[in-house]
Design an enzyme around this catalytic site. Structure first.
Site, PDB file in Angstrom:
ATOM      1  N   HIS A  88      10.276  59.678  78.280  1.00 21.10           N
ATOM      2  CA  HIS A  88      10.624  58.613  77.525  1.00 21.10           C
ATOM      3  C   HIS A  88      12.260  58.209  77.378  1.00 21.10           C
ATOM      4  O   HIS A  88      12.703  59.407  77.026  1.00 21.10           O
ATOM      5  CB  HIS A  88       9.797  58.151  76.087  1.00 21.10           C
ATOM      6  CG  HIS A  88       9.744  56.795  75.784  1.00 21.10           C
ATOM      7  ND1 HIS A  88      10.895  56.410  75.296  1.00 21.10           N
ATOM      8  CD2 HIS A  88       9.336  55.710  76.108  1.00 21.10           C
ATOM      9  CE1 HIS A  88      10.727  55.201  74.901  1.00 21.10           C
ATOM     10  NE2 HIS A  88       9.560  54.606  75.407  1.00 21.10           N
ATOM     11  N   GLU A 157      10.807  51.733  82.941  1.00 19.53           N
ATOM     12  CA  GLU A 157      11.255  51.007  81.600  1.00 19.53           C
ATOM     13  C   GLU A 157      12.699  50.987  81.596  1.00 19.53           C
ATOM     14  O   GLU A 157      13.355  52.096  81.244  1.00 19.53           O
ATOM     15  CB  GLU A 157      10.570  52.030  80.327  1.00 19.53           C
ATOM     16  CG  GLU A 157       9.096  51.881  80.298  1.00 19.53           C
ATOM     17  CD  GLU A 157       8.913  52.438  78.710  1.00 19.53           C
ATOM     18  OE1 GLU A 157       7.966  51.337  78.522  1.00 19.53           O
ATOM     19  OE2 GLU A 157       9.194  53.298  78.145  1.00 19.53           O
TER      20      GLU A 157
HETATM   21  P1  13P Z   1       8.983  47.732  73.630  1.00 21.23           P
HETATM   22  O1  13P Z   1       7.546  47.132  74.380  1.00 21.23           O
HETATM   23  O2  13P Z   1       9.084  47.633  72.136  1.00 21.23           O
HETATM   24  O3  13P Z   1      10.163  47.137  74.348  1.00 21.23           O
HETATM   25  O4  13P Z   1       9.059  49.355  73.987  1.00 21.23           O
HETATM   26  C1  13P Z   1       8.629  49.619  75.354  1.00 21.23           C
HETATM   27  C2  13P Z   1       8.567  51.082  75.400  1.00 21.23           C
HETATM   28  O5  13P Z   1       9.491  51.833  75.264  1.00 21.23           O
HETATM   29  C3  13P Z   1       7.275  51.679  75.396  1.00 21.23           C
HETATM   30  O6  13P Z   1       7.319  53.143  75.899  1.00 21.23           O
END
Ligand code: 13P
Length: 233
Positions: A88, A157
């Site tokens: 992450h 992400e």
């Molecule tokens: P948000 O949905 O708060 O933008 O976070 C995404 C995230 O990092 C999920 O792992």
């Protein structure tokens, strides 16, 4: 379709219990077929019964031992946890995990047959350089990762989209997921400011197999709405 909730450093054990009761009740009542995963903080690991899969946000690549502040395999096993989030952006950029450490952790949990949700994503300065540079950067986050591991789920992400309310255009998500598809046949999630009102258009894109949700997943009701959207998509 896969719908995953990452609580990060939010919710107590009691709050997680209420949340899981509500979400699991929804999953049972609606005969949900989507793969639903919830990553609570480690202090809330528990036995929540049938419904959402309980996953670990992180763990140290060890069974047990002298690693102050970390949890290992024994602590996950106690709660039957067989799913883990690795790579992450907050662990990479805030906690300083290197790709080498991440790849080691990946190999360890792969060897144990864990389902791995593996996160990748670029920062804004890289995004601004265009897609070729972006994919080149992503490549550095795939070093040492078995992209065809049968229990792998990839989560794209973009760092600049996490918790900011900013989301790449549908064209950009489409294009990056298409490029990722060339690297793996495993499911591809999008994460970064996913909300109830933008999820449908995102999961309707080719090569988007689900979402990884932070902030908007913290409310059981909105997470259930997201599960519903996944079921309809
Ligand atoms: P948000 O949905 O708060 O933008 O976070 C995404 C995230 O990092 C999920 O792992």
């Amino acid at each position: 379709m896969i719908v995953a909730a990452n609580f990060k450093t939010n919710k107590t054990r009691a709050q997680t219990r209420d949340y899981m009761d509500e979400v699991n009740e929804y999953i049972r009542a609606e005969n949900v077929e989507a793969h639903v995963i919830v990553f609570p903080p480690a202090t809330a690991y528990d036995n929540y019964g049938q419904g959402a899969i309980q996953g670990a946000q992180n763990a140290y690549a060890v069974e047990n031992g002298a690693f102050t502040g970390e949890i290992g395999l024994d602590q996950l096993k106690e709660f039957g946890i067989k799913t883990i989030l690795i790579g992450h952006s907050e662990r990479r950029h805030i906690l300083g995990e290197s790709q080498e450490e991440i790849a080691f952790k990946f190999a360890y949990f792969q060897s144990l047959g864990y389902e791995i949700v593996y996160c990748i994503g670029e920062q804004l300065e890289t995004r601004k350089l265009g897609e070729a540079a972006l994919m080149q950067y992503i490549e550095t986050q795939l070093v040492g990762i078995d992209m065809e591991y049968e229990k792998l789920i990839i989560a794209y992400e973009p760092v600049w989209a996490i918790g900011t309310g900013l989301v790449p255009s549908n064209e950009d998500i489409f294009s990056i997921h298409k490029a990722l598809r060339a690297k793996t046949s495993r499911p591809l999630l999008y994460g970064g400011s996913v909300k109830v009102n933008n999820m449908r258009e995102i999961v309707d894109l080719d090569n988007v197999d689900g979402v990884l949700v932070g902030g908007a997943s913290l409310y059981a009701q909105s997470f259930c709405e997201m599960i519903k959207i996944a079921e309809e998509a």
